[in-house]
Design an enzyme around this catalytic site. Sequence first.
Site, short mmCIF file in Angstrom:
data_model
loop_
_atom_site.label_atom_id
_atom_site.label_comp_id
_atom_site.label_asym_id
_atom_site.label_seq_id
_atom_site.Cartn_x
_atom_site.Cartn_y
_atom_site.Cartn_z
N ASP A 443 0.77 -0.97 -0.36
CA ASP A 443 -0.04 0.40 0.04
C ASP A 443 0.87 1.25 0.46
OD1 ASP A 443 -2.47 1.04 0.02
OD2 ASP A 443 -2.95 0.51 1.90
N ASP A 507 -10.80 1.63 -3.83
CA ASP A 507 -10.99 1.93 -2.37
C ASP A 507 -12.82 1.24 -1.83
OD1 ASP A 507 -9.16 0.84 -1.15
OD2 ASP A 507 -8.58 2.91 0.03
C1 DGJ Z 1 -5.79 2.16 2.07
C2 DGJ Z 1 -5.92 0.41 0.98
O1 DGJ Z 1 -6.62 1.29 0.18
C3 DGJ Z 1 -7.26 -0.51 1.96
O2 DGJ Z 1 -7.75 -1.06 1.07
C4 DGJ Z 1 -6.85 -0.10 3.00
O3 DGJ Z 1 -5.24 -1.93 3.09
C5 DGJ Z 1 -6.25 0.52 3.95
N1 DGJ Z 1 -5.39 0.72 3.34
C6 DGJ Z 1 -5.20 0.36 5.09
O4 DGJ Z 1 -5.46 1.27 6.16
#
Ligand code: DGJ
Length: 705
Positions: A443, A507
């Site tokens: 991430d 997300d």
């Molecule tokens: C942002 C990501 O896009 C989410 O899927 C998740 O992993 C969160 N971060 C976790 O902090």
Amino acid sequence: MTPDSVHLRSGEVSVLVDLRSGQPAVLHWGALLPETGLADLPLGLEPAVAHSALDEPGVLALVADRAAGHRGRPGLTGSRAGGQDFSPRLVLTDCRLEGPTAVVLTCADPAAGLELRSELRLAEGGLLRLRHELRNTGEDVYRLGELTCTLPLPARATELLDLTGRHCRERIPQRHPLARGAWVREARHGRTGHDATLLLTAGTPGFANRSGDVWSVHLGWSGDSTSWAERLPGGQGVLGASELLGPGEVELAPGQSYATPWLYAATSQRGLDGLGDAHHRWLRSRPGHPSALRPVVLNTWEAVYFDHDLDRLRELADVAAGVGVERFVLDDGWFLHRRDDTAGLGDWVVDPDVWPLGLAPLIDHVRALGMSFGLWVEPEMVNLDSELYRAHPEWVLRAAERLPPPWRHQQVLDLGHDGAFAHVLGQLDALLCDHPIDYLKWDQNRDLIDAGHHGAPAVRQQTLAVYRLLDELRARHPGVEIESCSSGGARVDFGILERTDRVWASDTNDALERQGIQRWTGLLLPPELVGAHVGPPRSHTTGRTQALPFRVATAMFGHLGVEWDVSRASAAEREGLAEGIATYKALRGLLHTGDVVHADHPDPAAALHGVVAADGSAAVFAFVQLTTSVGEVPDPARLPGLSPDRSYRVEPLAAGGSPSTSQRSGPPWLRAGGVVLPGRVLAEAGLAMPALHPEQALLLRLHQV
Ligand code: DGJ
């Protein structure tokens, strides 16, 4: 002896580079031209000379050259002390053909002390890759401003399409005319960005999914970038892109060179689906392209967030395995002091408070259930509340003493410090050595703002360091797959995809939002590279409630996963999900190798898309009712991309249940369970569709008979 021109041909595409003026200029980039009979083409295309103009019309050189009279956005900016050598004239010194599809051209301006090497490589599916490398052959420092990759656009390309977006709403298309002047998209996020242009496309008026002549560029780079389309006073059109450099970010000492990222340029006479094809074929031709069947993922984020509890996660894993999940990914929250998003980034060791026995009990449990195990990391970041920051406050990217504004309570770890790079590489390496981890969700959750190393701009250095870090870890752990996530879909580009195996597109797991996000991500990426999860009935990001068949039918056209606390789902929901997963498993071989097609459906309230097997023998389509339609019953669905002369049996496909409808009775062929028709008829006349409720999709399975 240098030839007059170079003609690269592949698939449906020709690239003709004219070398006669001494400055390589692309005369034609578009439809395939004959191999012979082109000798007079430059003469035939040479324009008239206007009043009040250059006495001889200039050429649009590969690196648009001001010294030859180019008055648009320059191909190269830079200079030495006192502004010297600001306008070089780079003249061809060498032309090296590498077969019928690749050429390397060298140009130089010895007086300005600059040498330029340009590579053009045309891939099998017609995707052109172009990059330049500039070397300082002079005796003092050359300060580079910008080195761009440009290509000509024909006069009939008068309409533009590019994408913008935000967190949870990535990939919003925007269309407008290409007037005189420039349409410039700049990405200054230090990452590709939620609003990434992705593809900047120009085309003939009204170009659509299946029609129109189109040209596009994409820069394979995960740092700052510029993409633009320009129409010059003389009428010449240009598409270009470059890395966006900070002041003094690239200063070439004598003998040093700078290479641009690859520019990926596609063109098609078949509309946007032709552009998608070119990109998908290129990606699928890479030796490292994921070849195994993409395993069904369960990601714990929306199931438990930071609430890590071994028993609860074991229960989740049990239910996940029961519905057919094949990979269990533990998201954020497992490392030192990471109880929420204010602490812990930088300390990539298991938190003993939450995981007193380490991760082994969970990993063993997951593996005993027959699933592989994945783990979330965010290696480029640091929280001020972390052991790492307390030990090394100097390892933060910053322009001055002050810290950059925080974003999700975090700062960017300056990987330009050898110690910082070694720290994060060492901790990640140890994690992978100590645990049987098959997958990393990598991430990156903030823009780089005020990003300096020892006070100098450092986005480029940081981007290259991230690439190096990924490359090194992959070399040490070649079996580990890596997902590129960046607050959802803020890092989707061919640069990151050279070293990762899929992207997290957004997300949001809201299936309605996902229909658009996945459609437009698909201009660049084939479905097997785009993570798509079945979320809970009520979307966490939009509050919308959606039925399971629609959620499954949406995730089916990506690399399917689940992001839902299925341990709390009802028996009926689990049964439906298991059926949807089984359908995905039966189809993924086709979905992840076939040609992706989008119909130009007349009703804006609906969409029709699908995947046709590469040999044309089978297909899967989704007819999607997005909102309610004006019409009482749907317009027939005309199924594109099938072999016109073969006959197909079309059947409805249940995946997680059947879609709900608003009709007295459905179309007779559907009630009969199927119909057999030739591909040409399905494409031209189409099939009657049921009147679906909004946010419902009908899946269709086609077999050649
Ligand atoms: C942002 C990501 O896009 C989410 O899927 C998740 O992993 C969160 N971060 C976790 O902090």
